[in-house]
Design a protein around this motif. Sequence first.
Motif, short mmCIF file in Angstrom:
data_model
loop_
_atom_site.label_atom_id
_atom_site.label_comp_id
_atom_site.label_asym_id
_atom_site.label_seq_id
_atom_site.Cartn_x
_atom_site.Cartn_y
_atom_site.Cartn_z
N LEU A 163 40.49 -21.88 80.12
CA LEU A 163 38.26 -22.19 80.19
C LEU A 163 38.28 -23.34 79.12
N PHE A 206 34.26 -22.94 86.74
CA PHE A 206 35.25 -23.61 86.71
C PHE A 206 36.68 -22.25 87.08
N ARG A 239 40.35 -26.44 80.07
CA ARG A 239 39.84 -27.61 81.21
C ARG A 239 38.78 -27.79 81.03
#
Lengths: 178, 178
Positions: free
Chosen positions: A21, A10, A24
């Motif tokens: 993070l 990522f 996501r």
Amino acid sequence: MSLQNTILGFLQLESTTGYMLKKRIEGSVGSFWTVTQSQIYRELKALETAKLVKVKVVPQDGKPSQKVYTITALGKESFQQWLAKPMEPFVLRHPLLLRFVFAAELHPERLDTLLDDYSQKLTQTLSEYEERLNAVKIFSLARSKRESTIWKLSIENGITWCKAELSWIEKARKELSQ
Amino acid sequence: MSLQNTILGFLQLESTTGYMLKKRIEGSVGSFWTVTQSQIYRELKALETAKLVKVKVVPQDGKPSQKVYTITALGKESFQQWLAKPMEPFVLRHPLLLRFVFAAELHPERLDTLLDDYSQKLTQTLSEYEERLNAVKIFSLARSKRESTIWKLSIENGITWCKAELSWIEKARKELSQ
DNA sequence: GGACCCATGTAAATAGTTACATGATTGC
DNA sequence: GCAATCATGTAACTATTTACATGGGTCC
């Protein structure tokens, strides 16, 4: 190892904070990998120690400052190695099936209810996947045609799996009600 | 919790040793739940402390003595509760898919090789499941018609899953080779 | 003699979950 | 005022894996 490399993957798309993070990861690979906030921060610390990522503290006026993580050259290398290495055999842990094998001990109606609950959840998951296939937003982040094909296929894997599972449940309920 | 209850489930079939429990778990639910020897002995200890199982040391002439575990009434009760309680939502962690979403970074041939390896493993797993369906030995242990139906269905779940996964791989490889 | 099966366990590391704690901003 | 979102982290616990360690028996 998997989680560390997911984070690296990522960060390769974009430098960001631990908080983002988590969002996501949940919103993408969250359907086949779980993550908690404590894990994210722990793994980021480990990645930093291993010099695979670097941090920049970004103070914000009023708000508490952010820690923005960036992947290093070493991090990219380590990520590539993980991507390319042969897959070790794995077992998909399936808690419902684990119970199912013992279910002869269970009242038939109770078992049927458990299967019905599961099939309802699956139906919902299936429609979420189908919506996601049509979400232009996701695919606009793809950096290439190939990348968007890959993302589409990974969602389709979920769809295939849901359908397989649903057809199995139908069969199971039918056979068990006889 | 799952492992403790799996142990209880097997002990409900027959009192036995830690060593045999591992063999049996591997040979049955092993396709959707993993277990290591250290875990077995630790969980047996915990189950004993919680009075859900009891031990009998059986000395054997020549051989080292066995510890034969038996489920208690309390154990049976606790197992029943686990069986009947509503399922919490779960995520099937899929390490190949986790890599797959990042695979745009990978040489196309390398990705194809990874998918091919995976499909070969799946084909083998599939034929193992199909063999198991015909293994009279397994089903002879069933205590009722219903139990053997349940065991058959659990193997069929694996078969359904393998086939779904194989058809997805075929599709994926086709689309990615264009 | 060496490999493999039966049978037990401990130690240590890694991974994952749950709960707690802080503090600002935004919207109802 | 209260809940939610952004953003950080720690502590404690549970689960899982890998490696080490022992010792007899059987089979080739």
